[in-house]
Design an enzyme around this catalytic site. Structure first.
Site, short mmCIF file in Angstrom:
data_model
loop_
_atom_site.label_atom_id
_atom_site.label_comp_id
_atom_site.label_asym_id
_atom_site.label_seq_id
_atom_site.Cartn_x
_atom_site.Cartn_y
_atom_site.Cartn_z
N TYR A 1 -6.22 8.22 12.21
CA TYR A 1 -6.20 7.08 11.30
C TYR A 1 -7.03 5.94 11.90
O TYR A 1 -6.93 5.66 13.08
CB TYR A 1 -4.77 6.61 11.09
CG TYR A 1 -4.69 5.38 10.24
CD1 TYR A 1 -4.85 5.46 8.86
CD2 TYR A 1 -4.51 4.12 10.80
CE1 TYR A 1 -4.82 4.34 8.07
CE2 TYR A 1 -4.47 2.99 10.02
CZ TYR A 1 -4.63 3.11 8.65
OH TYR A 1 -4.60 1.98 7.89
N HIS B 1 -1.48 1.33 16.62
CA HIS B 1 -0.78 1.80 15.42
C HIS B 1 0.58 2.43 15.71
O HIS B 1 0.92 3.49 15.17
CB HIS B 1 -1.67 2.74 14.60
CG HIS B 1 -1.73 2.34 13.17
ND1 HIS B 1 -1.00 2.94 12.18
CD2 HIS B 1 -2.42 1.36 12.56
CE1 HIS B 1 -1.24 2.33 11.04
NE2 HIS B 1 -2.10 1.37 11.23
N ARG C 1 -13.11 -4.76 16.06
CA ARG C 1 -12.06 -3.80 16.42
C ARG C 1 -12.72 -2.45 16.65
O ARG C 1 -13.57 -2.03 15.86
CB ARG C 1 -11.04 -3.72 15.29
CG ARG C 1 -9.86 -2.82 15.61
CD ARG C 1 -8.89 -2.76 14.44
NE ARG C 1 -9.09 -1.55 13.65
CZ ARG C 1 -8.14 -0.97 12.92
NH1 ARG C 1 -6.92 -1.49 12.88
NH2 ARG C 1 -8.39 0.11 12.22
N GLU D 1 2.22 -6.49 11.66
CA GLU D 1 1.72 -6.27 10.30
C GLU D 1 2.78 -5.63 9.39
O GLU D 1 2.68 -5.75 8.18
CB GLU D 1 0.42 -5.45 10.29
CG GLU D 1 0.60 -3.99 10.67
CD GLU D 1 -0.71 -3.22 10.69
OE1 GLU D 1 -1.73 -3.79 11.08
OE2 GLU D 1 -0.69 -2.03 10.32
N ASP E 1 -6.32 -1.16 17.98
CA ASP E 1 -5.03 -0.99 17.30
C ASP E 1 -4.39 0.33 17.75
O ASP E 1 -4.94 1.40 17.52
CB ASP E 1 -5.29 -0.98 15.78
CG ASP E 1 -4.00 -1.08 14.97
OD1 ASP E 1 -2.91 -0.92 15.56
OD2 ASP E 1 -4.10 -1.30 13.75
N GLU F 1 -8.30 -10.95 10.55
CA GLU F 1 -8.85 -9.63 10.26
C GLU F 1 -9.57 -9.68 8.92
O GLU F 1 -9.08 -10.27 7.95
CB GLU F 1 -7.71 -8.61 10.19
CG GLU F 1 -8.17 -7.18 9.94
CD GLU F 1 -6.99 -6.20 9.88
OE1 GLU F 1 -5.86 -6.67 9.62
OE2 GLU F 1 -7.20 -5.01 10.10
N GLU G 1 -3.21 -4.10 19.73
CA GLU G 1 -2.31 -4.31 18.59
C GLU G 1 -1.30 -3.17 18.45
O GLU G 1 -1.64 -2.01 18.68
CB GLU G 1 -3.17 -4.40 17.32
CG GLU G 1 -2.38 -4.51 16.04
CD GLU G 1 -3.27 -4.39 14.81
OE1 GLU G 1 -4.50 -4.46 14.94
OE2 GLU G 1 -2.71 -4.19 13.72
N ASN H 1 0.82 -1.22 0.00
CA ASN H 1 0.00 0.00 0.00
C ASN H 1 0.85 1.27 0.00
O ASN H 1 1.68 1.48 0.88
CB ASN H 1 -0.88 -0.03 1.26
CG ASN H 1 -2.08 0.88 1.18
OD1 ASN H 1 -2.38 1.43 0.11
ND2 ASN H 1 -2.79 1.02 2.28
N ARG I 1 0.79 -10.87 13.69
CA ARG I 1 -0.10 -10.10 12.81
C ARG I 1 0.36 -10.03 11.35
O ARG I 1 -0.18 -9.26 10.55
CB ARG I 1 -0.19 -8.66 13.35
CG ARG I 1 -1.03 -8.52 14.57
CD ARG I 1 -2.50 -8.57 14.24
NE ARG I 1 -2.92 -7.38 13.52
CZ ARG I 1 -3.72 -7.40 12.46
NH1 ARG I 1 -4.17 -8.52 11.96
NH2 ARG I 1 -4.08 -6.26 11.87
N TRP J 1 2.07 7.10 12.85
CA TRP J 1 0.63 7.31 12.65
C TRP J 1 -0.15 6.04 12.89
O TRP J 1 -1.33 5.98 12.78
CB TRP J 1 0.35 7.85 11.24
CG TRP J 1 0.85 6.97 10.14
CD1 TRP J 1 2.10 6.98 9.59
CD2 TRP J 1 0.14 5.94 9.45
NE1 TRP J 1 2.19 6.02 8.62
CE2 TRP J 1 1.00 5.38 8.51
CE3 TRP J 1 -1.18 5.46 9.56
CZ2 TRP J 1 0.61 4.33 7.67
CZ3 TRP J 1 -1.57 4.43 8.72
CH2 TRP J 1 -0.67 3.87 7.79
O1 KDG Z 1 -1.62 -0.20 4.59
C1 KDG Z 1 -1.65 0.02 5.95
C2 KDG Z 1 -2.84 -0.70 6.55
O2 KDG Z 1 -2.88 -2.01 6.09
C3 KDG Z 1 -2.80 -0.75 8.04
O3 KDG Z 1 -2.58 0.51 8.57
C4 KDG Z 1 -4.08 -1.32 8.58
O4 KDG Z 1 -3.33 -1.17 10.84
C5 KDG Z 1 -3.99 -1.73 10.00
C6 KDG Z 1 -4.74 -2.92 10.38
O5 KDG Z 1 -4.60 -3.34 11.52
O6 KDG Z 1 -5.44 -3.45 9.54
MG MG Z 2 -2.91 -2.60 12.47
#
Ligand code: KDG
Ligand code: MG
Length: 431
Positions: A182, A241, A170, A291, A239, A368, A265, A60, A312, A431
């Site tokens: 976000y 993040h 979530r 992730e 999350d 997810e 997360e 992405n 993840r 972020w």
């Molecule tokens: O491309 C970035 C997203 O996949 C991510 O930010 C999504 O944090 C995310 C999640 O837990 O799905």
């Molecule tokens: Mg995430």
């Protein structure tokens, strides 16, 4: 849609495994870039007998880097190889490049790996999960993304997800004093979704803001309200993040303990594995991470010291089914379960790969699942089902996903960026 098919097969080195009888030599490999609602990069490998396999190569916001890596440096190496030699091809692509790891390399290897698994399963006439050991469960528990700028909006979003069949949710929320966060849908009236495309298709990333102290004050009250409204049973996830320091994450984990989260997360930036020791020592809130990880080495300390509860990683960003299976088998020895990444920037091909793995492994945790848009579904014809909170990949041979080239041709790639954060004083933040 843009494609690339080399016309002149490149001869293989004398040590490459030769194609077994039965027409399994790789005849062509095409890199398909399309944007049905958001950008996707897909690899399609075709054998000399015309059997095709698909792999997801979507990264992405950096999609074309993987497309080029595949088109310019990997596709020429695949022509003539035996499509059955999945492990050898994985090792060859990983080791021969010399420059190992990283999201671009591992997404490219993942696409090849998954496409070869798709071909192998089609040749066997079996759904892919049968080749991974067969089904270990009837269905795959999946969680969706609810969000709201305030409690009424959040409750509506949770109810909407429950109506759509989700049984695990979530929860992301706006923070008073922070303009845009976000993971929180900007407009609940549009279905309460956030996924940053097409809204964030633009030549520059959107700037958001952040205030961790305000967030830490606000979030526990939100979970208290959600539990009061929806009761103790509903699995709830959150999350972070990567936005917190270890001590901040420790505090949040403690403050959320009364609300019995399924997981917290990405509470801290993922690069520093040791950071999670401090968090772990202070809270019993289950932790999930990975992730943005690409290989087993990103998990080395975390898994050995049992610093998290869920892995993840996406199949797409971790070198494919072959590599993620290895990470999950390692994790299983430490009672750590899977929580495979599955937002809409994982294409339906990447999702299908995750579902086959989820069904087969013993240490499955949760999957997810954000539904793809109708435009995406026009290009990727899927056979997976979602019933009463549980996904199933279906029983079509292979992955069970087909790519519609005609539909894809209507959706040209468009530059798009994920957002980024600044603190109140202008400092760039996670972020
Ligand atoms: O491309 C970035 C997203 O996949 C991510 O930010 C999504 O944090 C995310 C999640 O837990 O799905
Ligand atoms: Mg995430």
């Amino acid at each position: 849609m843009t494609t690339h098919t080399p016309t002149t097969p490149t001869p293989q080195g004398s040590t490459a495994p030769s194609a077994t009888p039965g027409g399994t030599a790789i005849r062509s490999a095409e890199v398909l870039v399309s944007s049905p609602g958001r950008n996707f990069v897909t690899l399609r490998i075709t054998t000399s007998d015309g059997v095709t396999g698909l792999g997801d190569a979507t990264l992405n916001g950096r999609e074309l880097a993987v497309a080029s890596y595949l088109r310019d440096h990997v596709v020429p190496l695949l022509i003539g190889r035996d499509a059955h030699t999945i492990e050898d091809t994985w090792q060859f692509l990983y080791r021969s490049a010399y420059w190992r790891r990283g999201p671009v390399t591992m997404a490219a290897i993942a696409a090849v790996d998954v496409a070869l698994w798709d071909i192998k399963a089609k040749l066997a006439g079996l759904p892919l999960y049968q080749l991974l050991g067969g089904a270990s469960r009837r269905g795959i528990m999946a969680y969706g993304h609810a969000s709201g700028r305030d409690l009424p909006e959040l409750f509506d979003s949770i109810r909407q997800h429950l109506d759509e069949g989700y049984r695990s949710i979530r929860v992301q929320t706006s923070v008073p004093g922070v303009d845009a966060v976000y993971g929180v849908a900007a407009q609940a009236s549009e279905g309460g979704r956030y996924d940053y495309e097409p809204a964030r298709r633009a030549p520059l990333p959107a700037e958001e803001d952040w205030d961790t102290r305000a967030y830490l004050r606000h979030v526990p009250g939100v979970f208290e309200a959600v539990r009061a409204e929806f009761g103790p049973e509903l699995p709830l996830l959150h999350d972070g993040h990567h936005r917190m320091t270890p001590i901040q994450a420790a505090r949040l984990g403690k403050d959320l303990e009364p609300y019995d989260l399924f997981w917290l997360e990405d509470c801290t930036p993922a690069e520093n594995q040791e950071a999670l020791r401090l968090v772990r020592h202070h809270t019993t809130t289950p932790l999930a991470i990975g992730e943005i990880f690409n290989t087993v080495w990103d998990y080395q300390t975390i898994i050995r010291e049992q610093l998290v509860d869920y892995v993840r990683s996406a199949v797409t960003h971790t070198g494919g089914i072959t590599a993620l299976r290895r990470i999950l088998d390692f994790a299983a020895q430490y009672q750590i379960k899977s929580g495979i990444h599955g937002p809409t920037d994982i294409s339906p091909v990447g999702m299908a790969a995750a579902l086959h793995l989820d069904l087969a492994i013993h240490n499955f945790g949760i999957q997810e699942y954000m539904k793809h848009s109708p435009l995406t579904d026009e290009v990727f014809r899927q056979s997976f089902t979602f019933v009463d909170g549980h996904l199933h990949p279906g029983d079509a041979p292979g992955l069970g996903v087909e790519h519609d080239d005609e539909a894809a041709a209507r959706f040209e790639y468009q530059p798009a960026y994920l957002p980024f954060n600044r603190l109140k004083d202008g400092t760039v933040h996670d972020w």
